[in-house]
Design a protein around this motif. Structure first.
Motif, PDB file in Angstrom:
ATOM      1  N   PHE A  85       0.416  -1.218  -0.048  1.00 15.29           N
ATOM      2  CA  PHE A  85       0.062   0.087  -0.193  1.00 15.29           C
ATOM      3  C   PHE A  85       1.171   1.367   0.586  1.00 15.29           C
ATOM      4  CE2 PHE A  85      -2.120   3.059   2.587  1.00 15.29           C
ATOM      5  CZ  PHE A  85      -3.194   3.816   1.604  1.00 15.29           C
ATOM      6  N   PHE A 141       2.426   1.489  -3.390  1.00 10.80           N
ATOM      7  CA  PHE A 141       1.376   2.105  -4.592  1.00 10.80           C
ATOM      8  C   PHE A 141       1.325   3.877  -3.960  1.00 10.80           C
ATOM      9  CE2 PHE A 141      -3.634   2.863  -4.346  1.00 10.80           C
ATOM     10  CZ  PHE A 141      -3.676   2.952  -5.491  1.00 10.80           C
ATOM     11  N   LEU A 142       1.411   4.445  -2.845  1.00 17.31           N
ATOM     12  CA  LEU A 142       1.113   5.221  -2.538  1.00 17.31           C
ATOM     13  C   LEU A 142       2.470   6.410  -2.736  1.00 17.31           C
ATOM     14  CD1 LEU A 142      -0.265   6.035   1.119  1.00 17.31           C
ATOM     15  CD2 LEU A 142      -1.825   6.553  -0.960  1.00 17.31           C
ATOM     16  N   TYR A 143       3.506   5.244  -2.742  1.00 18.00           N
ATOM     17  CA  TYR A 143       4.828   6.602  -3.556  1.00 18.00           C
ATOM     18  C   TYR A 143       4.655   6.372  -4.443  1.00 18.00           C
ATOM     19  CZ  TYR A 143       3.502   9.171   1.583  1.00 18.00           C
ATOM     20  OH  TYR A 143       3.436   9.407   2.841  1.00 18.00           O
ATOM     21  N   PRO A 173       4.464   5.836  -8.115  1.00 21.74           N
ATOM     22  CA  PRO A 173       3.882   6.964  -8.548  1.00 21.74           C
ATOM     23  C   PRO A 173       4.991   8.359  -8.427  1.00 21.74           C
ATOM     24  CG  PRO A 173       2.070   6.084  -7.973  1.00 21.74           C
ATOM     25  CD  PRO A 173       3.278   5.568  -7.184  1.00 21.74           C
ATOM     26  N   ILE A 174       4.725   8.793  -7.149  1.00 26.21           N
ATOM     27  CA  ILE A 174       5.191  10.264  -7.308  1.00 26.21           C
ATOM     28  C   ILE A 174       7.159  10.085  -7.156  1.00 26.21           C
ATOM     29  CG2 ILE A 174       5.511  10.632  -4.841  1.00 26.21           C
ATOM     30  CD1 ILE A 174       4.429  13.983  -6.783  1.00 26.21           C
ATOM     31  N   ILE A 214       8.188  10.120 -10.875  1.00 31.42           N
ATOM     32  CA  ILE A 214       7.869  11.314 -11.908  1.00 31.42           C
ATOM     33  C   ILE A 214       9.389  12.197 -11.080  1.00 31.42           C
ATOM     34  CG2 ILE A 214       5.535  10.858 -12.754  1.00 31.42           C
ATOM     35  CD1 ILE A 214       5.261  13.830 -10.832  1.00 31.42           C
ATOM     36  N   TYR A 269       6.875  17.031 -15.659  1.00 29.08           N
ATOM     37  CA  TYR A 269       7.967  16.210 -14.252  1.00 29.08           C
ATOM     38  C   TYR A 269       8.018  16.956 -13.126  1.00 29.08           C
ATOM     39  CZ  TYR A 269       5.922  12.382 -16.513  1.00 29.08           C
ATOM     40  OH  TYR A 269       4.752  10.720 -17.861  1.00 29.08           O
ATOM     41  N   ILE A 323      -8.678  -2.599   0.813  1.00 24.31           N
ATOM     42  CA  ILE A 323      -7.378  -1.553   1.697  1.00 24.31           C
ATOM     43  C   ILE A 323      -7.972  -1.248   2.786  1.00 24.31           C
ATOM     44  CG2 ILE A 323      -5.766  -0.277   0.578  1.00 24.31           C
ATOM     45  CD1 ILE A 323      -6.619  -1.026  -2.367  1.00 24.31           C
ATOM     46  N   CYS A 329       0.795   7.187   5.833  1.00 24.53           N
ATOM     47  CA  CYS A 329      -0.142   7.234   5.008  1.00 24.53           C
ATOM     48  C   CYS A 329      -0.583   8.222   4.847  1.00 24.53           C
ATOM     49  CB  CYS A 329      -1.686   6.299   5.654  1.00 24.53           C
ATOM     50  SG  CYS A 329      -1.011   4.457   6.020  1.00 24.53           S
ATOM     51  N   PRO A 333       0.561  11.957   1.502  1.00 28.48           N
ATOM     52  CA  PRO A 333       0.058  11.918   0.498  1.00 28.48           C
ATOM     53  C   PRO A 333      -1.003  13.039   0.125  1.00 28.48           C
ATOM     54  CG  PRO A 333       0.824   9.821   0.133  1.00 28.48           C
ATOM     55  CD  PRO A 333       0.321  10.764   2.240  1.00 28.48           C
ATOM     56  N   PHE A 334      -2.461  13.164   1.374  1.00 28.68           N
ATOM     57  CA  PHE A 334      -3.485  13.406   1.527  1.00 28.68           C
ATOM     58  C   PHE A 334      -3.198  15.319   1.881  1.00 28.68           C
ATOM     59  CE2 PHE A 334      -6.097  15.797   4.427  1.00 28.68           C
ATOM     60  CZ  PHE A 334      -7.023  16.002   3.413  1.00 28.68           C
ATOM     61  N   ARG A 354      -0.769  13.693  -8.661  1.00 30.45           N
ATOM     62  CA  ARG A 354      -0.571  12.455  -7.665  1.00 30.45           C
ATOM     63  C   ARG A 354      -1.322  11.242  -9.497  1.00 30.45           C
ATOM     64  NH1 ARG A 354      -3.148  11.879  -2.603  1.00 30.45           N
ATOM     65  NH2 ARG A 354      -2.776   9.147  -2.631  1.00 30.45           N
ATOM     66  N   SER A 365       1.250  11.559 -12.064  1.00 31.85           N
ATOM     67  CA  SER A 365       2.139  10.977 -11.187  1.00 31.85           C
ATOM     68  C   SER A 365       2.107   9.069 -12.347  1.00 31.85           C
ATOM     69  CB  SER A 365       2.599  10.921 -10.072  1.00 31.85           C
ATOM     70  OG  SER A 365       1.804  10.142  -9.487  1.00 31.85           O
ATOM     71  N   TRP A 366       0.822   8.889 -12.313  1.00 28.03           N
ATOM     72  CA  TRP A 366       0.389   8.154 -12.921  1.00 28.03           C
ATOM     73  C   TRP A 366       0.634   7.230 -14.927  1.00 28.03           C
ATOM     74  CZ3 TRP A 366      -0.174   3.440 -10.415  1.00 28.03           C
ATOM     75  CH2 TRP A 366      -0.461   3.052  -8.980  1.00 28.03           C
ATOM     76  N   LEU A 415      -8.431   3.135 -10.787  1.00 29.86           N
ATOM     77  CA  LEU A 415      -6.989   2.961 -10.091  1.00 29.86           C
ATOM     78  C   LEU A 415      -6.987   4.417  -9.324  1.00 29.86           C
ATOM     79  CD1 LEU A 415      -4.260   1.425 -10.108  1.00 29.86           C
ATOM     80  CD2 LEU A 415      -3.091   2.648 -11.747  1.00 29.86           C
ATOM     81  N   VAL A 467      -8.531   5.365  -6.106  1.00 28.06           N
ATOM     82  CA  VAL A 467      -8.712   4.175  -5.073  1.00 28.06           C
ATOM     83  C   VAL A 467      -7.372   5.029  -4.939  1.00 28.06           C
ATOM     84  CG1 VAL A 467      -7.614   1.702  -4.378  1.00 28.06           C
ATOM     85  CG2 VAL A 467      -9.260   2.628  -6.079  1.00 28.06           C
ATOM     86  N   HIS A 468      -6.683   5.505  -5.687  1.00 27.00           N
ATOM     87  CA  HIS A 468      -4.929   6.028  -5.044  1.00 27.00           C
ATOM     88  C   HIS A 468      -5.288   7.181  -4.158  1.00 27.00           C
ATOM     89  CE1 HIS A 468      -1.124   8.498  -6.016  1.00 27.00           C
ATOM     90  NE2 HIS A 468      -1.161   7.276  -5.217  1.00 27.00           N
ATOM     91  N   THR A 492      -8.161   6.627  -1.071  1.00 25.52           N
ATOM     92  CA  THR A 492      -8.009   5.534  -0.047  1.00 25.52           C
ATOM     93  C   THR A 492      -7.293   6.019   1.614  1.00 25.52           C
ATOM     94  OG1 THR A 492      -7.002   3.251  -1.093  1.00 25.52           O
ATOM     95  CG2 THR A 492      -6.794   2.918   1.137  1.00 25.52           C
ATOM     96  N   LEU A 493      -6.871   7.190   1.258  1.00 29.53           N
ATOM     97  CA  LEU A 493      -6.673   7.175   2.908  1.00 29.53           C
ATOM     98  C   LEU A 493      -8.111   8.149   4.136  1.00 29.53           C
ATOM     99  CD1 LEU A 493      -5.657  10.940   2.765  1.00 29.53           C
ATOM    100  CD2 LEU A 493      -3.985   9.493   1.194  1.00 29.53           C
ATOM    101  N   PHE A 494      -8.658   8.362   2.796  1.00 21.97           N
ATOM    102  CA  PHE A 494     -10.087   8.593   3.550  1.00 21.97           C
ATOM    103  C   PHE A 494     -10.828   7.848   4.215  1.00 21.97           C
ATOM    104  CE2 PHE A 494      -9.534  12.166   0.891  1.00 21.97           C
ATOM    105  CZ  PHE A 494      -9.922  13.653   1.388  1.00 21.97           C
TER     106      PHE A 494
END
Lengths: 278, 288
Positions: free
Chosen positions: A18, A21-23, A25-26, A29, A239, B87, B112, B115-116, B123, B126-127, B163, B166-167, B170-172
């Protein structure tokens, strides 16, 4: 200490994924922003350089990035200060059950859950019909407050739910006026939580997009500027900008967390100031 | 005396709540009222004019696009809700019951939530290097021999939209669920174990019921954020998918404000009904 069950390792792995997954992608870039001058939007790296960061500092390359940053920063500070002041006042008000408090609470919750585009559209329409010019510091500022204030208010609820009222009673018994009680007893006790409210106020404003979209006027804030870039910029310069502004956000967060931590430490070290007079 | 105290309490409350009330009145209530009013107005290609007509609503409810788009919006909300809940619950459960020191809990919790406080737009961007046609995912899958040709549905698709949701959200779920879990009396878990419950039984019969308020608050956040979204769908689907938010923003771009307002009114009613249903299960103020 007893042995960890097998489920611990499974869950720890899930947690690790998890965080990745959070970090991930960032971080990607972040790495790609160091692409060589010929590099593209994805791997492989075509050399390593600071080319795209240099590009950011040349005005003509990518629009008014620095102006947008200055505006976002100023707006963030305005929203932060207003959020802290208004939330604390409202938090104090909600401790007593005054007439209309239920209605106001539901209004605040509505403000939190309403689709952002409605705020954008409605505020834009009102300014338009009143013949006022939309501007980030007026219509944009107010629209952002509808997003930051509910968070500030909810934090204040959490704070006051855990607040020990006997401190106030003690102050009142010693003859402190209502204002003195707030100024010398309540505010110092809740001060560390106010850092949290300020953090929400600044960062949510600094990154706010949807509520500012139709209310910022002709001068863009940074998120609007970045979004504009996504449609016409196809080089890693975006980026580089993303990396820089994320680093900026992270340093702001670190500063706030450090502030809260230092305050907690000092409080633990100095303990009570009882008997020292105020 | 009693009357004075009563008056004092109300007046002090009003004075302290006045700034909040003023902001909400000016930038929440008035805009909603304005949208409701404008939804009955008419529009030409260049301007809007006051009127009282139901054309906008008639057009809205008469168009099959509307129903399709509302359905798509519910679909996004439902799938995102299921994924973020699964998750988020797992992550919160790990933090609350498996991490033993408080310092570690706080540190991982912050990890966790950080990122919020960073930009959603960044964000999403960044995908791109990950999901693109020549992105990391496709390159990896090809080099492993799983696929021969790059998958086209990774970026600019429903997959990418969900995706990203969810990215982003999820932290909410993690935050309120973790918050409620931390308040569960640990002796209850011990009691369940002593009474012979397996780990799974404890989870289903003790932990989940006690975590319900947190789950509800997280649900409210995720569902409203997804239902009101327009930018994630636009960006991650490359403008190829639509939800209600995009319907509104497209009308706005065409300066069709009355039509946008009518759609907005219907969206707001839908969201508020969903919230009202969810709020029946939880008392928010008590849970903070």
């Amino acid at each position: 200490m007893d042995r960890r069950p097998r489920s611990f390792y499974v869950l720890a792995a899930v947690f690790g994924l998890f965080v990745l997954f959070l970090y991930g992608p960032i971080l990607t870039i972040g790495i790609l922003s160091f692409q060589g001058p010929q590099g593209g939007l994805t791997f492989p790296m075509n050399g390593v350089s600071l080319y795209w960061f240099r590009d950011l500092f040349e005005q003509q390359a990518v629009g008014d990035i620095w102006g947008a940053f200055r505006r976002s920063f100023a707006l963030g500070l305005m929203v932060m200060v207003s959020t802290v002041v208004i939330s604390v006042m409202a938090g104090l008000a909600f401790r007593k059950r005054f007439r209309g408090s239920g209605l106001l609470f539901y209004a605040a919750i509505t403000s939190l859950v309403i689709p952002s585009i409605l705020i954008s559209l409605g505020v834009g329409l009102i300014f338009n019909q009143l013949g006022l010019k939309i501007h980030w510091a007026t219509s944009g500022f107010g629209s952002q407050l509808t997003w930051t204030l509910p968070f500030g208010l909810l934090i204040m609820f959490a704070v006051f739910n855990r607040f020990d009222k006997s401190y106030e009673e003690a102050a009142r018994d010693q003859g402190a006026s209502a204002w003195q009680t707030i100024r010398h007893v309540v505010l110092p006790i809740i001060a560390p939580s106010l850092i949290g409210v300020a953090l929400f106020g600044f960062t949510l404003s600094y990154d706010e997009f949807a509520r500012t979209l139709l209310t910022a006027g002709s001068y863009n804030t940074l998120p609007l500027e970045i979004f504009g870039m996504t449609t016409n910029v196809t080089t890693p310069v975006i980026y580089a900008l993303g990396t820089l502004t994320t680093l900026f956000s992270l340093s702001i967060i670190a500063a706030f967390l450090l502030g809260a931590w230092i305050m907690g430490k000092r409080r633990a070290r100095l303990g009570s100031d009882a008997g020292k007079g105020v | 005396m009693a009357i004075r105290a009563f008056a004092n309490r109300h007046v002090a409350g009003w004075v302290q709540a006045a700034p909040l009330a003023a902001v909400l009145l000016g930038f929440l209530i008035a805009p909603i009222a304005m949208i409701v009013v404008v939804s009955f107005w008419g529009a030409t290609e260049f301007s809007i004019y006051p009127a009282f007509q139901f054309d906008n609503y008639e057009f809205l409810f008469g168009s099959p696009v509307t129903y399709r788009v509302f359905l798509a919006t519910f679909k996004y909300a439902l799938i995102t809700w299921a994924l973020t809940l699964t998750i988020g619950f797992t992550v919160a459960y790990f933090l609350a019951f498996h991490v033993r020191s408080l310092t570690m809990q706080v540190a991982l919790f912050l990890l966790c939530t950080i990122p919020f406080w960073t930009s959603n737009i960044i964000r999403m961007i960044s995908w791109i290097p990950f999901l693109g046609r020549n992105g990391i995912a496709n390159q990896t899958l090809i080099s492993w021999g799983v696929i021969d040709e790059p998958l086209e549905w990774l970026l600019y698709s429903d997959f990418a939209v969900i995706l990203a949701f969810v990215h982003l959200y999820t932290l909410f779920m993690v935050v309120p669920i973790f918050n409620t879990m931390m308040r569960i009396d640990r002796s209850l878990l011990e009691a369940a174990r002593d009474a012979g419950a397996s780990g799974f039984q404890t989870l289903v019969h003790v932990v989940i019921p006690l975590t319900k308020p947190g789950i509800m608050i997280g649900t409210i956040f995720v569902v409203t954020l997804v239902m009101g979204d327009f930018i994630t769908v636009r960006f991650m689907s490359g403008s190829q998918r639509a939800n209600v938010g995009r319907l509104i923003s497209n009308d706005i771009a065409l300066l069709q404000y009355p039509s946008a307002a009518a759609t907005a009114v219907v969206l707001l009613c839908t969201v508020l009904i969903v919230i009202a249903i969810l709020l029946r299960f939880v008392n928010i103020r008590r849970e903070l």
